[in-house]
Write a protein that holds these residues in place. Structure first.
Motif, PDB file in Angstrom:
ATOM      1  N   PRO A 107       0.826  -1.213   0.000  1.00 22.99           N
ATOM      2  CA  PRO A 107       0.000   0.000   0.000  1.00 22.99           C
ATOM      3  C   PRO A 107       0.860   1.263   0.000  1.00 22.99           C
ATOM      4  O   PRO A 107       2.047   1.217   0.294  1.00 22.99           O
ATOM      5  CB  PRO A 107      -0.772  -0.102   1.316  1.00 22.99           C
ATOM      6  CG  PRO A 107       0.146  -0.868   2.223  1.00 22.99           C
ATOM      7  CD  PRO A 107       0.927  -1.812   1.332  1.00 22.99           C
ATOM      8  N   GLY A 108       0.227   2.358  -0.320  1.00 27.47           N
ATOM      9  CA  GLY A 108       0.888   3.658  -0.191  1.00 27.47           C
ATOM     10  C   GLY A 108       1.846   3.950  -1.327  1.00 27.47           C
ATOM     11  O   GLY A 108       1.987   3.171  -2.266  1.00 27.47           O
ATOM     12  N   MET A 119      12.766  14.319   8.913  1.00 24.36           N
ATOM     13  CA  MET A 119      11.777  14.124   9.974  1.00 24.36           C
ATOM     14  C   MET A 119      11.087  12.794   9.674  1.00 24.36           C
ATOM     15  O   MET A 119      10.497  12.624   8.594  1.00 24.36           O
ATOM     16  CB  MET A 119      10.765  15.273   9.998  1.00 24.36           C
ATOM     17  CG  MET A 119      11.360  16.678  10.109  1.00 24.36           C
ATOM     18  SD  MET A 119      12.652  16.876  11.345  1.00 24.36           S
ATOM     19  CE  MET A 119      11.721  16.589  12.838  1.00 24.36           C
ATOM     20  N   PRO A 143       9.183   9.073  11.667  1.00 24.31           N
ATOM     21  CA  PRO A 143       8.813   8.361  12.892  1.00 24.31           C
ATOM     22  C   PRO A 143       9.857   7.311  13.282  1.00 24.31           C
ATOM     23  O   PRO A 143       9.870   6.843  14.414  1.00 24.31           O
ATOM     24  CB  PRO A 143       7.465   7.718  12.564  1.00 24.31           C
ATOM     25  CG  PRO A 143       7.173   8.005  11.145  1.00 24.31           C
ATOM     26  CD  PRO A 143       8.232   8.885  10.574  1.00 24.31           C
ATOM     27  N   SER A 186       6.312  12.818   4.202  1.00 19.73           N
ATOM     28  CA  SER A 186       4.855  12.725   4.212  1.00 19.73           C
ATOM     29  C   SER A 186       4.507  11.338   4.722  1.00 19.73           C
ATOM     30  O   SER A 186       5.379  10.581   5.149  1.00 19.73           O
ATOM     31  CB  SER A 186       4.293  12.928   2.807  1.00 19.73           C
ATOM     32  OG  SER A 186       4.737  11.885   1.983  1.00 19.73           O
ATOM     33  N   TYR A 187       3.243  10.983   4.708  1.00 19.06           N
ATOM     34  CA  TYR A 187       2.831   9.671   5.206  1.00 19.06           C
ATOM     35  C   TYR A 187       3.455   8.557   4.365  1.00 19.06           C
ATOM     36  O   TYR A 187       3.590   7.429   4.807  1.00 19.06           O
ATOM     37  CB  TYR A 187       1.302   9.556   5.207  1.00 19.06           C
ATOM     38  CG  TYR A 187       0.846   8.300   5.904  1.00 19.06           C
ATOM     39  CD1 TYR A 187       1.065   8.143   7.267  1.00 19.06           C
ATOM     40  CD2 TYR A 187       0.253   7.259   5.208  1.00 19.06           C
ATOM     41  CE1 TYR A 187       0.684   6.978   7.918  1.00 19.06           C
ATOM     42  CE2 TYR A 187      -0.142   6.101   5.850  1.00 19.06           C
ATOM     43  CZ  TYR A 187       0.078   5.965   7.202  1.00 19.06           C
ATOM     44  OH  TYR A 187      -0.291   4.822   7.858  1.00 19.06           O
ATOM     45  N   VAL A 231      15.044  12.155  12.475  1.00 19.79           N
ATOM     46  CA  VAL A 231      14.594  12.669  13.771  1.00 19.79           C
ATOM     47  C   VAL A 231      13.085  12.476  13.921  1.00 19.79           C
ATOM     48  O   VAL A 231      12.309  12.868  13.048  1.00 19.79           O
ATOM     49  CB  VAL A 231      14.936  14.173  13.921  1.00 19.79           C
ATOM     50  CG1 VAL A 231      14.459  14.692  15.271  1.00 19.79           C
ATOM     51  CG2 VAL A 231      16.437  14.413  13.748  1.00 19.79           C
ATOM     52  N   SER A 232      12.687  11.887  15.056  1.00 21.42           N
ATOM     53  CA  SER A 232      11.271  11.736  15.435  1.00 21.42           C
ATOM     54  C   SER A 232      10.996  12.643  16.628  1.00 21.42           C
ATOM     55  O   SER A 232      11.889  12.882  17.437  1.00 21.42           O
ATOM     56  CB  SER A 232      11.009  10.278  15.825  1.00 21.42           C
ATOM     57  OG  SER A 232       9.802  10.175  16.569  1.00 21.42           O
ATOM     58  N   VAL A 288       1.637   8.785  15.888  1.00 20.19           N
ATOM     59  CA  VAL A 288       1.630   8.836  14.426  1.00 20.19           C
ATOM     60  C   VAL A 288       0.940  10.103  13.938  1.00 20.19           C
ATOM     61  O   VAL A 288      -0.228  10.338  14.234  1.00 20.19           O
ATOM     62  CB  VAL A 288       0.937   7.593  13.826  1.00 20.19           C
ATOM     63  CG1 VAL A 288       0.991   7.643  12.299  1.00 20.19           C
ATOM     64  CG2 VAL A 288       1.595   6.320  14.339  1.00 20.19           C
ATOM     65  N   LEU A 289       1.669  10.905  13.205  1.00 19.31           N
ATOM     66  CA  LEU A 289       1.148  12.128  12.594  1.00 19.31           C
ATOM     67  C   LEU A 289       0.910  11.868  11.123  1.00 19.31           C
ATOM     68  O   LEU A 289       1.239  10.799  10.607  1.00 19.31           O
ATOM     69  CB  LEU A 289       2.156  13.264  12.790  1.00 19.31           C
ATOM     70  CG  LEU A 289       2.468  13.613  14.252  1.00 19.31           C
ATOM     71  CD1 LEU A 289       3.663  14.542  14.342  1.00 19.31           C
ATOM     72  CD2 LEU A 289       1.246  14.230  14.911  1.00 19.31           C
ATOM     73  N   THR A 290       0.332  12.852  10.432  1.00 25.85           N
ATOM     74  CA  THR A 290       0.050  12.654   9.006  1.00 25.85           C
ATOM     75  C   THR A 290       1.242  13.015   8.134  1.00 25.85           C
ATOM     76  O   THR A 290       1.346  12.560   7.002  1.00 25.85           O
ATOM     77  CB  THR A 290      -1.159  13.506   8.572  1.00 25.85           C
ATOM     78  OG1 THR A 290      -0.926  14.861   8.962  1.00 25.85           O
ATOM     79  CG2 THR A 290      -2.430  13.007   9.234  1.00 25.85           C
ATOM     80  N   PRO A 307       6.378  18.171  13.138  1.00 26.19           N
ATOM     81  CA  PRO A 307       7.678  17.880  13.760  1.00 26.19           C
ATOM     82  C   PRO A 307       8.781  18.861  13.342  1.00 26.19           C
ATOM     83  O   PRO A 307       9.581  19.280  14.182  1.00 26.19           O
ATOM     84  CB  PRO A 307       7.983  16.459  13.275  1.00 26.19           C
ATOM     85  CG  PRO A 307       6.637  15.834  13.109  1.00 26.19           C
ATOM     86  CD  PRO A 307       5.753  16.942  12.586  1.00 26.19           C
TER      87      PRO A 307
END
Ligand code: 21W
Length: 222
Positions: free
Chosen positions: A58-59, A84, A86, A111-112, A128-129, A134-136, A141
């Motif tokens: 996916p994605g 940036m 996760p 991005s996601y 860096v996280s 979980v952000l979009t 950040p």
């Protein structure tokens, strides 16, 4: 310090970085901040920045070409390039202090979608996280990092903010604060704070800071 941000969402950056201490640091010339749209480094009609992952699934994945071209145009030898992500090193005050020493940061706000691994291997110094949620995308950040680093730049804080900061740079949570009125809706300010006894006040504040830290953030006392 110079900070460039590469993002697919430049409009997200209008606002948070145009207020308060960051705004003042920019006006004073302490921070030279530029938000750059990654799509400006595409050459096709549709300004394509992503594509389907090899191997399926996916994605989408951010393509290497726009990122290589953008980093090539924006980064110098001395630039620290941060993605940036996760999956990155957890951002904390120690990393903020370390980054505040750099001359030039280039933040890539992911991005996601994932980023092609060759970008990370070749162009990125650190991932860096800002924490385990979980952000979009990486825009917030990036703004969090810019905010934390900017206030550490010499001259960014006013004298008052600066001396307050120094007296609280112990690794404890702050003691409770009160202002007038001395009684509000039946709730009284602790008597000691009205006593005028500065030694007793300092002792009380120290105890409260330690108590709060033990109760809420025992990890800070390890
Ligand atoms: C969320 C990116 C999840 C990647 C299939 C295809 C930057 C962030 C981010 C995001 C994934 C930070 C997927 C704390 C964060 C960030 C967006 C994983 C998803 N599956 N710090 N894509 N939290 N977040 N891949 O979310 O870019 S720093």
């Amino acid at each position: 310090m110079k900070i460039d941000v590469l993002t697919l969402f430049p409009a997200m950056f209008a606002g948070p970085l145009d207020e308060s201490i960051v705004k003042r640091a920019r006006t004073k010339g302490l921070l030279d901040l530029t938000i750059v749209n990654l799509r400006d480094f595409t050459h096709d009609r549709h300004k394509t920045v992503d594509d389907r992952p090899f191997g399926g699934g996916p994605g989408m994945v951010l393509k290497p070409e726009p990122l290589f071209e953008a980093v090539g145009a924006l980064a110098q030898q001395s630039t620290r390039v941060l993605l940036m992500s996760p999956a990155g090193r957890k951002f904390d005050q120690a990393l903020a202090r370390e980054l505040a020493q750099e001359q030039h940061l280039l933040l890539i706000s992911g991005s996601y979608e994932g980023v092609d691994e060759r970008v990370i291997e070749t162009l990125v110094d650190d991932e860096v996280s800002i924490g385990d949620f979980v952000l979009t995308n990486g825009a917030l950040p990036a703004m969090v990092l810019i905010d934390a680093v900017t206030r550490l730049l010499p001259g960014a804080l006013g004298d008052d903010e600066s001396s307050r900061d120094e007296s609280f740079s112990t690794a404890l949570l702050e003691y409770p604060h009160y202002t007038r009125p001395a009684e509000f809706a039946g709730q009284k300010v602790p008597e000691v704070l009205l006593s005028g006894n500065h030694a007793e006040i300092a002792q009380w504040r120290k105890e409260q800071a330690e108590l709060r830290t033990r109760q809420r953030r025992p990890d800070l006392l390890q």
